[in-house]
Enzyme design. Structure first.
Site, PDB file in Angstrom:
ATOM      1  N   GLU A 140       0.874  -1.181   0.000  1.00 10.74           N
ATOM      2  CA  GLU A 140       0.000   0.000   0.000  1.00 10.74           C
ATOM      3  C   GLU A 140       0.910   1.229   0.000  1.00 10.74           C
ATOM      4  O   GLU A 140       1.875   1.294   0.764  1.00 10.74           O
ATOM      5  CB  GLU A 140      -0.911  -0.084   1.218  1.00 10.74           C
ATOM      6  CG  GLU A 140      -1.376   1.183   1.861  1.00 10.74           C
ATOM      7  CD  GLU A 140      -2.421   1.958   1.072  1.00 10.74           C
ATOM      8  OE1 GLU A 140      -1.968   2.882   0.370  1.00 10.74           O
ATOM      9  OE2 GLU A 140      -3.620   1.679   1.179  1.00 10.74           O
TER      10      GLU A 140
ATOM     11  N   ALA B  71       0.591   4.125   1.092  1.00 12.28           N
ATOM     12  CA  ALA B  71       0.637   4.922   2.322  1.00 12.28           C
ATOM     13  C   ALA B  71       1.497   4.264   3.393  1.00 12.28           C
ATOM     14  O   ALA B  71       1.774   4.878   4.424  1.00 12.28           O
ATOM     15  CB  ALA B  71      -0.780   5.120   2.862  1.00 12.28           C
ATOM     16  N   SER B  72       1.914   3.029   3.151  1.00  9.45           N
ATOM     17  CA  SER B  72       2.597   2.225   4.166  1.00  9.45           C
ATOM     18  C   SER B  72       4.098   2.502   4.235  1.00  9.45           C
ATOM     19  O   SER B  72       4.818   2.328   3.250  1.00  9.45           O
ATOM     20  CB  SER B  72       2.356   0.732   3.878  1.00  9.45           C
ATOM     21  OG  SER B  72       3.274  -0.086   4.553  1.00  9.45           O
ATOM     22  N   THR B  73       4.555   2.885   5.406  1.00  8.46           N
ATOM     23  CA  THR B  73       5.976   3.169   5.608  1.00  8.46           C
ATOM     24  C   THR B  73       6.841   1.927   5.397  1.00  8.46           C
ATOM     25  O   THR B  73       7.870   1.968   4.715  1.00  8.46           O
ATOM     26  CB  THR B  73       6.213   3.705   7.025  1.00  8.46           C
ATOM     27  OG1 THR B  73       5.608   2.816   7.977  1.00  8.46           O
ATOM     28  CG2 THR B  73       5.619   5.079   7.194  1.00  8.46           C
TER      29      THR B  73
ATOM     30  N   SER C  64       6.136  -0.727   3.720  1.00 14.04           N
ATOM     31  CA  SER C  64       6.119  -1.167   2.321  1.00 14.04           C
ATOM     32  C   SER C  64       7.220  -0.472   1.526  1.00 14.04           C
ATOM     33  O   SER C  64       7.766  -1.045   0.571  1.00 14.04           O
ATOM     34  CB  SER C  64       4.757  -0.877   1.677  1.00 14.04           C
ATOM     35  OG  SER C  64       3.745  -1.693   2.203  1.00 14.04           O
TER      36      SER C  64
END
EC number: 5.99.1.4
Length: 200
Positions: free
Chosen positions: A11, A13-15, A17
């Site tokens: 995703e 928005a995922s740090t 990731s």
């Protein structure tokens, strides 16, 4: 004989990731496996869990730890980092561009560059002009790509990915699926690869 394949659910928005996106391609090449890139949206899944925001915002102590941890781990992996002014960001348009172009050789560069502008350059990835600039830097035509990504057919593909993630029991990102088994978190990437290789 085809190479074993690891499904990488991420995703924008995922740090964490971002960490995986920055190292998974070289690691996969080293280990002789293929990566199936699976963008999805965490918002609907968080909503299922009764959350209206990132858990890193809902639980400030956890969030404070995450940003420090991200600073350490980006340094470890040689990735640029600067805490964004807005978190989480809306990665919907970036995810649509990605899912519409998964067969293109430049798509993994787009994924990583999008994470970099978000998590090291304080830019807003929901802004079409920001995404257009990334596409231009990769030698692509932003107008055509963005237009195609906004088709109903492509929007449905992203919805289907998100629904599939829900059915697989994915509750966060990054996640990895190996033979139906879930591994969650950037720090489980090596475990997921080892598990995949042991069963291939």
């Amino acid at each position: 004989m085809s190479k074993p394949t690891l499904s990488f659910w991420f995703e924008f928005a995922s740090t964490y990731s971002y960490l995986t996106a920055g190292r998974i391609k070289s690691l996969a090449e080293k280990e002789g496996i293929l990566i199936e890139w699976k963008p999805f949206l965490l918002g609907p899944i968080f909503k299922d869990q009764g959350m209206s925001d990132s858990p890193f915002n809902l639980f400030p102590t956890k969030g404070k730890y995450m940003w420090k941890d991200l600073e350490r781990r980006t340094e470890k992996y040689g990735l640029p980092f600067s805490k964004p002014d807005t978190f989480p960001q809306n990665g919907l348009k970036a995810a649509r561009i990605t899912i519409a172009n998964l067969d293109k050789p430049w798509v993994h560069h787009f994924i990583l560059e999008t994470y970099k502008v978000e998590f090291s350059q304080k830019q807003d990835i929901s802004n079409v002009s920001v995404l257009s600039q990334i596409l231009k830097s990769l030698g692509q035509n932003p107008e055509n790509i963005i237009s195609t990504s906004e088709s109903d057919e492509n929007k449905n593909k992203l919805r289907e990915n998100t629904e599939q993630a829900r059915k697989l029991g994915i509750f966060g990102a990054p996640s990895f699926i190996v033979n139906g088994e879930l591994f969650w978190g950037d720090d489980r990437l090596e475990d997921a690869i080892e598990f995949l290789k042991s069963r291939s």
